[in-house]
Design an enzyme around this catalytic site. Structure first.
Site, PDB file in Angstrom:
ATOM      1  N   LYS A 119       7.049  -4.456   3.272  1.00 28.19           N
ATOM      2  CA  LYS A 119       6.277  -3.542   2.426  1.00 28.19           C
ATOM      3  C   LYS A 119       6.939  -2.179   2.300  1.00 28.19           C
ATOM      4  O   LYS A 119       6.816  -1.524   1.275  1.00 28.19           O
ATOM      5  CB  LYS A 119       4.855  -3.368   2.985  1.00 28.19           C
ATOM      6  CG  LYS A 119       3.958  -4.554   2.711  1.00 28.19           C
ATOM      7  CD  LYS A 119       2.509  -4.185   2.969  1.00 28.19           C
ATOM      8  CE  LYS A 119       1.595  -5.372   2.706  1.00 28.19           C
ATOM      9  NZ  LYS A 119       0.207  -5.094   3.133  1.00 28.19           N
ATOM     10  N   LYS A 211       4.930 -16.850  -5.376  1.00 29.21           N
ATOM     11  CA  LYS A 211       3.538 -16.933  -4.941  1.00 29.21           C
ATOM     12  C   LYS A 211       2.595 -16.403  -6.023  1.00 29.21           C
ATOM     13  O   LYS A 211       2.940 -15.452  -6.718  1.00 29.21           O
ATOM     14  CB  LYS A 211       3.335 -16.078  -3.671  1.00 29.21           C
ATOM     15  CG  LYS A 211       3.268 -16.914  -2.401  1.00 29.21           C
ATOM     16  CD  LYS A 211       3.201 -16.039  -1.167  1.00 29.21           C
ATOM     17  CE  LYS A 211       1.802 -15.706  -0.735  1.00 29.21           C
ATOM     18  NZ  LYS A 211       1.752 -15.158   0.638  1.00 29.21           N
ATOM     19  N   LYS A 214      -1.525 -10.912  -7.328  1.00 33.98           N
ATOM     20  CA  LYS A 214      -2.340  -9.998  -8.126  1.00 33.98           C
ATOM     21  C   LYS A 214      -1.476  -9.048  -8.936  1.00 33.98           C
ATOM     22  O   LYS A 214      -1.942  -8.446  -9.889  1.00 33.98           O
ATOM     23  CB  LYS A 214      -3.267  -9.216  -7.202  1.00 33.98           C
ATOM     24  CG  LYS A 214      -2.485  -8.344  -6.242  1.00 33.98           C
ATOM     25  CD  LYS A 214      -3.308  -7.798  -5.127  1.00 33.98           C
ATOM     26  CE  LYS A 214      -2.388  -7.067  -4.172  1.00 33.98           C
ATOM     27  NZ  LYS A 214      -2.906  -6.949  -2.837  1.00 33.98           N
TER      28      LYS A 214
END
Ligand code: TRP
Length: 348
Positions: A119, A211, A214
């Site tokens: 991240k 994947k 969102k």
């Protein structure tokens, strides 16, 4: 008698829209677990703000997404009266225990966390301290209730191991005080992961190698939990496939990520294994399979989308559920925090 009452805790971050991956990978298991355990399901808004504000979208979006996660919990079938549903920031003991755990956890342990590295990306100096500390707060989330079982996906297993390490070090560091205060061998349980069934990794409907996410710019790449029947049907119909018919054996899905993903979604929604799906549809036209998948997806997910939509027009109800849940959660959390204060030696 078990030393610790069995208790399930888990959390979902209120960032972006919830989609089929969140449902099959997490929330569906949460619903199942309430049959066998007392459960606390949290909307982890403190975790949501660990990335930069343009990632989580700012205050209005955080509020919206918090209500959406709560609505999803309820729409999927978690009973807010029997279980506890609440948002994390309402129970300040999470942050308070996280501070004590900051002084138990070691920098070397956190430096090993792979999710932080992913991240934070290349510019690690510019990541927030909150992002670095994220797993310590997660340990506090679980242990402030002395929860024993945590349903998590693969990506959170390392964080859960860190929670165990923190619990163990706390128990060791304060062993004498814990015994003196009558808590026996250790104050915190070592929480165990609960991994349900075959892990369902849901991939993008546009690209079977990515994947479902969102943040994918194409809404056709994912089925949102708030999608109603029409949208679900359209997205499944438009999902990318290849020209071959479906194979009769799972081996035949190798090198066909889109077909594999749709078969996996069918299996998960129908509660069967991939080979069962291929037994039924193998050798036939892809279109026959897709029509069946449209029907199945609409039957399973349509009612959830409709209920979420209904709930989201009733913010007062959602807010009341979260407030009530927070009060019940806090009653437990303050008890644990008081005992932690006694163990550590904080006057209260
Ligand atoms: N880190 C988890 C995730 O991103 C969310 C989470 C926060 C959590 N606190 C938790 C999950 C405690 C389980 C237990 O999915």
């Amino acid at each position: 008698m078990a030393r610790f009452d069995q208790l399930v805790f888990s959390g979902v971050q209120p960032t972006g829209n919830l989609h089929l991956g969140n449902y099959l990978g997490a929330i569906r298991n949460f619903v199942e677990l309430q049959k066998s355990y007392d459960c606390i399901y949290c909307v982890v808004d403190l975790h949501a703000i660990t990335q930069s504000v343009d990632v989580w979208g700012g205050p209005a979006e955080l509020t919206r997404a918090t209500r959406e996660v709560a609505a999803a919990y309820i729409a999927c079938g978690i009973d807010p009266k029997k279980q506890i549903i609440f948002n994390q920031s309402r129970v300040p003991e999470h942050a308070e225990l996280a501070w004590v755990f900051n002084c138990v956890a070691r920098i070397g342990w956190l430096n090993r966390m792979t999710q932080f590295k992913e991240k934070a990306g290349k510019d690690r100096e510019n990541a927030s301290i909150g992002l670095y500390d994220y797993p310590v707060l997660m340990a506090a989330d679980i242990l402030v209730y002395r929860a024993t079982h945590v349903p998590v996906g693969d990506d959170q297993k390392q964080h859960l191991e860190l929670s165990r390490d923190i619990a163990q070090k706390f128990n060791n560091d304060f062993a004498q005080d814990i015994a003196r205060l009558g808590h026996g061998e250790g104050y915190f349980p070592l929480p165990e992961p609960l991994i349900q069934g075959p892990a369902t990794r849901v991939m993008s409907l546009r690209d079977g190698s990515k994947k479902m996410s969102k943040s994918d710019p194409s809404d056709y790449s994912r089925i949102n939990l708030s999608d109603e029947a029409d949208a679900i049907a359209q997205k499944v119909r438009k999902a990318k496939t290849d020209p071959e018919p479906l194979p009769s054996e799972v081996e035949g899905l190798a090198g066909r990520p889109e077909a594999d993903n749709l078969v996996g979604i069918f299996a998960a929604l129908d509660g069967v294994a991939r080979p069962d799906v291929l037994k039924r549809f193998g050798g036939g036209q892809f279109s026959t399979f897709k029509n069946a998948l449209v029907d199945l997806a609409v039957a399973r997910l349509g009612p959830i989308g409709a209920e979420m939509k209904r709930l989201q027009t009733d913010a007062a109800y959602i807010d009341a559920v979260l407030k009530d849940g927070a009060e019940r959660a806090r009653a437990r959390a303050t008890r644990v925090m008081d005992e932690v204060k006694d163990i550590v030696g904080f006057l209260r």
